[in-house]
Design an enzyme around this catalytic site. Structure first.
Site, PDB file in Angstrom:
ATOM      1  N   ASN A   1       7.652   4.695  -8.953  1.00 48.22           N
ATOM      2  CA  ASN A   1       7.904   4.568  -7.512  1.00 48.22           C
ATOM      3  C   ASN A   1       9.124   3.656  -7.349  1.00 48.22           C
ATOM      4  OD1 ASN A   1       7.896   4.055  -4.781  1.00 48.22           O
ATOM      5  ND2 ASN A   1       6.052   2.783  -4.811  1.00 48.22           N
TER       6      ASN A   1
ATOM      7  N   LYS B   1      10.723   2.914  -4.667  1.00 48.63           N
ATOM      8  CA  LYS B   1      10.819   2.162  -3.396  1.00 48.63           C
ATOM      9  C   LYS B   1      12.231   2.314  -2.821  1.00 48.63           C
ATOM     10  CE  LYS B   1       7.108  -0.658  -5.098  1.00 48.63           C
ATOM     11  NZ  LYS B   1       6.373  -1.910  -5.107  1.00 48.63           N
TER      12      LYS B   1
ATOM     13  N   HIS C   1       1.040   4.037   0.698  1.00 49.19           N
ATOM     14  CA  HIS C   1       1.328   2.889  -0.177  1.00 49.19           C
ATOM     15  C   HIS C   1       1.075   1.598   0.598  1.00 49.19           C
ATOM     16  CE1 HIS C   1       3.613  -0.031  -2.517  1.00 49.19           C
ATOM     17  NE2 HIS C   1       3.433   0.785  -3.538  1.00 49.19           N
TER      18      HIS C   1
ATOM     19  N   SER D   1       2.260  -4.110 -11.178  1.00 48.64           N
ATOM     20  CA  SER D   1       2.842  -4.820 -12.333  1.00 48.64           C
ATOM     21  C   SER D   1       2.547  -4.144 -13.670  1.00 48.64           C
ATOM     22  CB  SER D   1       2.398  -6.288 -12.340  1.00 48.64           C
ATOM     23  OG  SER D   1       2.858  -6.944 -11.168  1.00 48.64           O
TER      24      SER D   1
HETATM   25  P1  PGA Z   1       5.043  -2.829  -9.231  1.00 49.52           P
HETATM   26  O1  PGA Z   1       4.808  -1.818  -8.011  1.00 49.52           O
HETATM   27  O2  PGA Z   1       4.854  -2.033 -10.498  1.00 49.52           O
HETATM   28  O3  PGA Z   1       6.443  -3.325  -9.077  1.00 49.52           O
HETATM   29  O4  PGA Z   1       4.010  -3.925  -9.115  1.00 49.52           O
HETATM   30  C1  PGA Z   1       3.810  -0.854  -8.048  1.00 49.52           C
HETATM   31  C2  PGA Z   1       3.804  -0.069  -6.749  1.00 49.52           C
HETATM   32  O5  PGA Z   1       3.964  -0.683  -5.692  1.00 49.52           O
HETATM   33  O6  PGA Z   1       3.638   1.163  -6.753  1.00 49.52           O
END
Ligand code: PGA
Length: 250
Positions: free
Chosen positions: A9, A11, A95, A213
């Site tokens: 993802n 973002k 999300h 994470s």
């Molecule tokens: P992250 O994000 O791996 O940076 O914690 C996961 C997500 O929001 O899909």
């Protein structure tokens, strides 16, 4: 039985040029991978580029959101037909960042999931509790409610077009991953909730991803858990080398 999925993802990261550069590096690095499905969720503006770059590879492309109406006077929104026209085959829905910053609720999740499926997309529907809810011992209750109210009124046939992502909000972008045990426990609760609403076979077939994470060094331990069918990866999906390492978790 359930085929694993590793989904990235992005973002609000990556221009079209950066998208091309990412795929130029990723594709050779994952050439021999066939143990899992691979999905990349790019911003709307890079979808067509991502689809083009991923053509003929094992990577499927996802949007990160969709409007619930087919079309209309909704300035700034994007419809399912517009997304599907790019050749993109998935969309993320609900999300936690959409829920936290853009007012999305279980009700909008339900409408969006239905619209996405009707428009031919697979929906990666996200659930997950915030830190205060976990600390108050309400995590299971919150996630069960999100499942029941956002996803519990689909038809059983629709269920085969959704993938669940459990993303505890306290683990997203914080470097604080849920332990494999905490994640697996919630995945089992989610599957149990679907079994109650539908039936055991439908719940068993459902793929449930963990997000929050996920990194190259914690993916293997997560994937060893029976109820964890894959990962939704934010930060670590932006770099082709780390995303390739996550894809090659075996
Ligand atoms: P992250 O994000 O791996 O940076 O914690 C996961 C997500 O929001 O899909």
């Amino acid at each position: 039985m359930r085929r694993p999925i590793i989904a990235g993802n992005w973002k609000m990261f990556k221009t079209r040029a950066e998208t091309s550069a990412f795929f130029d590096a990723l594709i050779p690095a994952i050439q021999n991978v066939d143990h899992c499905d691979i999905v990349v969720a790019s911003p709307f503006t890079a979808l067509a580029t991502a689809v083009e770059e991923a053509e003929g590879t094992r990577v499927a492309i996802s949007a990160q959101n969709v409007h619930w109406e087919k079309e209309g006077a909704f300035t700034g929104e994007v419809s399912v037909r517009m997304i599907a026209e790019t050749g993109c085959t998935y969309t993320i829905i609900g999300h936690s960042e959409r829920r936290q910053y853009f007012g999305e609720t279980d009700e909008t999740v339900e409408k969006k999931v239905q619209t996405a499926i009707n428009g031919g997309l697979k929906a990666i529907a996200c659930v997950g509790e915030v830190l205060a809810e976990r600390d108050a011992g309400q995590a299971v209750e919150v996630v069960r409610r999100q499942v029941r109210q956002g996803l519990g009124r689909l038809t059983q046939a629709n269920l085969s077009h959704i993938i669940i992502a459990y993303e505890p909000v306290w683990a997203i972008g914080t470097g604080r991953t849920a332990t494999p045990d905490i994640a697996a426990e919630m995945h089992a609760e989610i599957r149990k909730t679907f079994a109650e609403i539908y039936n055991a076979a439908a719940a068993d077939a459902l793929r449930i991803l963990y997000g929050g994470s996920v990194k190259p060094d914690n993916i293997s331990a997560l994937m060893k858990k029976e109820d964890i069918d894959g990962a939704l990866v934010g930060g670590a999906s932006l770099d082709p080398a780390s995303f390739a390492a996550i894809i090659k978790y075996l």
